[in-house]
Scaffold this active site. Sequence first.
Site, PDB file in Angstrom:
ATOM      1  N   ASP A  35      -0.614  21.438   6.647  1.00  0.00           N
ATOM      2  CA  ASP A  35      -0.746  22.548   5.687  1.00  0.00           C
ATOM      3  C   ASP A  35      -1.867  22.257   4.688  1.00  0.00           C
ATOM      4  O   ASP A  35      -2.693  23.117   4.382  1.00  0.00           O
ATOM      5  CB  ASP A  35       0.591  22.858   4.991  1.00  0.00           C
ATOM      6  CG  ASP A  35       1.312  21.616   4.473  1.00  0.00           C
ATOM      7  OD1 ASP A  35       0.844  20.484   4.750  1.00  0.00           O
ATOM      8  OD2 ASP A  35       2.338  21.772   3.787  1.00  0.00           O
ATOM      9  N   TYR A  64       3.149  22.372  23.665  1.00  0.00           N
ATOM     10  CA  TYR A  64       2.605  23.123  24.795  1.00  0.00           C
ATOM     11  C   TYR A  64       3.259  22.713  26.111  1.00  0.00           C
ATOM     12  O   TYR A  64       3.386  23.510  27.029  1.00  0.00           O
ATOM     13  CB  TYR A  64       1.090  22.869  24.925  1.00  0.00           C
ATOM     14  CG  TYR A  64       0.222  23.773  24.101  1.00  0.00           C
ATOM     15  CD1 TYR A  64       0.236  23.696  22.719  1.00  0.00           C
ATOM     16  CD2 TYR A  64      -0.633  24.686  24.703  1.00  0.00           C
ATOM     17  CE1 TYR A  64      -0.587  24.503  21.960  1.00  0.00           C
ATOM     18  CE2 TYR A  64      -1.456  25.508  23.956  1.00  0.00           C
ATOM     19  CZ  TYR A  64      -1.430  25.405  22.587  1.00  0.00           C
ATOM     20  OH  TYR A  64      -2.250  26.208  21.843  1.00  0.00           O
ATOM     21  N   ASP A  98      -9.534  27.329  15.217  1.00  0.00           N
ATOM     22  CA  ASP A  98      -9.836  28.754  15.006  1.00  0.00           C
ATOM     23  C   ASP A  98     -10.220  28.972  13.546  1.00  0.00           C
ATOM     24  O   ASP A  98     -11.168  29.688  13.232  1.00  0.00           O
ATOM     25  CB  ASP A  98      -8.623  29.644  15.335  1.00  0.00           C
ATOM     26  CG  ASP A  98      -8.669  30.204  16.756  1.00  0.00           C
ATOM     27  OD1 ASP A  98      -9.183  29.498  17.645  1.00  0.00           O
ATOM     28  OD2 ASP A  98      -8.195  31.341  16.963  1.00  0.00           O
ATOM     29  N   LYS A 106       2.343  16.280  10.576  1.00  0.00           N
ATOM     30  CA  LYS A 106       3.350  16.839   9.662  1.00  0.00           C
ATOM     31  C   LYS A 106       4.456  15.803   9.547  1.00  0.00           C
ATOM     32  O   LYS A 106       5.633  16.049   9.851  1.00  0.00           O
ATOM     33  CB  LYS A 106       3.844  18.201  10.217  1.00  0.00           C
ATOM     34  CG  LYS A 106       4.757  18.984   9.288  1.00  0.00           C
ATOM     35  CD  LYS A 106       4.064  19.576   8.086  1.00  0.00           C
ATOM     36  CE  LYS A 106       5.077  20.236   7.172  1.00  0.00           C
ATOM     37  NZ  LYS A 106       4.477  20.710   5.900  1.00  0.00           N
ATOM     38  N   ASP A 138      -5.209  23.558  17.837  1.00  0.00           N
ATOM     39  CA  ASP A 138      -5.491  24.928  18.259  1.00  0.00           C
ATOM     40  C   ASP A 138      -5.707  25.813  17.033  1.00  0.00           C
ATOM     41  O   ASP A 138      -6.692  26.543  16.934  1.00  0.00           O
ATOM     42  CB  ASP A 138      -4.318  25.454  19.102  1.00  0.00           C
ATOM     43  CG  ASP A 138      -4.546  26.874  19.583  1.00  0.00           C
ATOM     44  OD1 ASP A 138      -5.666  27.180  20.028  1.00  0.00           O
ATOM     45  OD2 ASP A 138      -3.601  27.687  19.498  1.00  0.00           O
TER      46      ASP A 138
HETATM   47  C1  IPM Z   1      -7.576  27.648  23.329  1.00  0.00           C
HETATM   48  C2  IPM Z   1      -6.713  28.829  23.653  1.00  0.00           C
HETATM   49  C3  IPM Z   1      -5.582  28.408  24.578  1.00  0.00           C
HETATM   50  C4  IPM Z   1      -4.736  27.372  23.846  1.00  0.00           C
HETATM   51  C5  IPM Z   1      -4.717  29.558  25.101  1.00  0.00           C
HETATM   52  C6  IPM Z   1      -5.521  30.630  25.775  1.00  0.00           C
HETATM   53  C7  IPM Z   1      -3.607  29.067  26.007  1.00  0.00           C
HETATM   54  O1  IPM Z   1      -6.233  29.435  22.506  1.00  0.00           O
HETATM   55  O2  IPM Z   1      -8.155  27.056  24.260  1.00  0.00           O
HETATM   56  O3  IPM Z   1      -7.692  27.293  22.158  1.00  0.00           O
HETATM   57  O4  IPM Z   1      -3.807  27.737  23.107  1.00  0.00           O
HETATM   58  O5  IPM Z   1      -4.985  26.193  24.019  1.00  0.00           O
HETATM   59 MN    MN Z   2      -6.982  28.573  20.659  1.00  0.00          MN
END
Ligand code: IPM
Ligand code: MN
Length: 357
Positions: free
Chosen positions: A222, A143, A250, A190, A246
């Site tokens: 993975d 990032y 999700d 990884k 990240d």
């Molecule tokens: C999160 C989001 C952010 C990230 C984006 C919006 C830049 O997906 O907070 O998880 O990737 O960190």
């Molecule tokens: Mn995210």
Amino acid sequence: MAKKNILIVPGDGIGQEVTAVGKKVLDKIAEKFGHEFVYDEALIGHAAIEATGNPLPEESLTKMKASDAVLFGAVGHPKYDNDPTAKVRPEQGLLKMRKELGLYANLRPIKLFDELLEASSIKPEILRGADILFFRELTGDIYFGEKGRNEENTYAYDIAGYHRYEVERITRKAFEAARTRRRKVMSVDKANVLENSRLWRETVLEVAKDYPDVELEHQFVDAAAMLLIKDPKRFDVVVTGNLFGDILTDEASQIAGSMGMLASASVGDSTGVYEPIHGSAHDITGKGVANPMASVLSAALLLDISFGMKEESEAIIAAVDAVLKAGFRTGDIADANTPKNMILGTDAIGEEILKRI
Ligand code: IPM
Ligand code: MN
């Protein structure tokens, strides 16, 4: 009785709608417990670009640093997603906020409310009892590494790298938290391919020596992604880098039924920032249907972590639980058996939560 300054930073899309509910919940807590919360607002993301040309105006940053905690919504706008050449982007505001406030640790608790067992796409018997706490590193990795393109514009790169001190401080936080839970840490990397992952693993092994009472397991990212769905109950505390964290969180949100349920805390050197893990969701923005529970639960994390208000925090979680027990749902957590009249919009479910605090 405490007096605290809370900065509300709604950002974009449903960020506006859900933080409005989060703020009402904080107000209710102040009233119930006799605290004084003083609010201010600041711009970030697309909203800030529109108003000032800058995704994180200096004024916002100054306000953040001066406040006791930040309740943040989301950033993003479809306009930029479809224009990869745009130089100024809403997400830059978020990343700059994280960097400038030194928010290196992103805590993402994944806990399933019993009532939502059926809302997940994973089988209930696999899910029941799952309780995971992610520590996602937030100010390093791909990032924030050097990025660019070659002159011919035929190649682009983003450098992923970690300093030892960055790995060490997030790992310590993870181990400390594990001591208050089931004393298990999984480090995700990884290391079979990436040099920075090998440094990550070396550092984690070093830190682990100070926590002989905590069990440490390493997994490649993975395999970790696969195990999350196969056997979520084997996870307790997970520590991982920015990008892997990240993606994995999700994925893990499906264990909690919906992205709309997951709160997070970003902490580090100064003011803590509390935010849903979901994004700006422009597909449902302005329709009044967004699930505000992630913002409400972020407010609960804010009280607990930044203000040490455990009882207040638990009162919020209990109210959310009671609303779910009463059968109320937002669209994202409703299922085929949910009666239509029990599916509420953002404000209406917010009112149900307020009533139960
Ligand atoms: C999160 C989001 C952010 C990230 C984006 C919006 C830049 O997906 O907070 O998880 O990737 O960190
Ligand atoms: Mn995210």
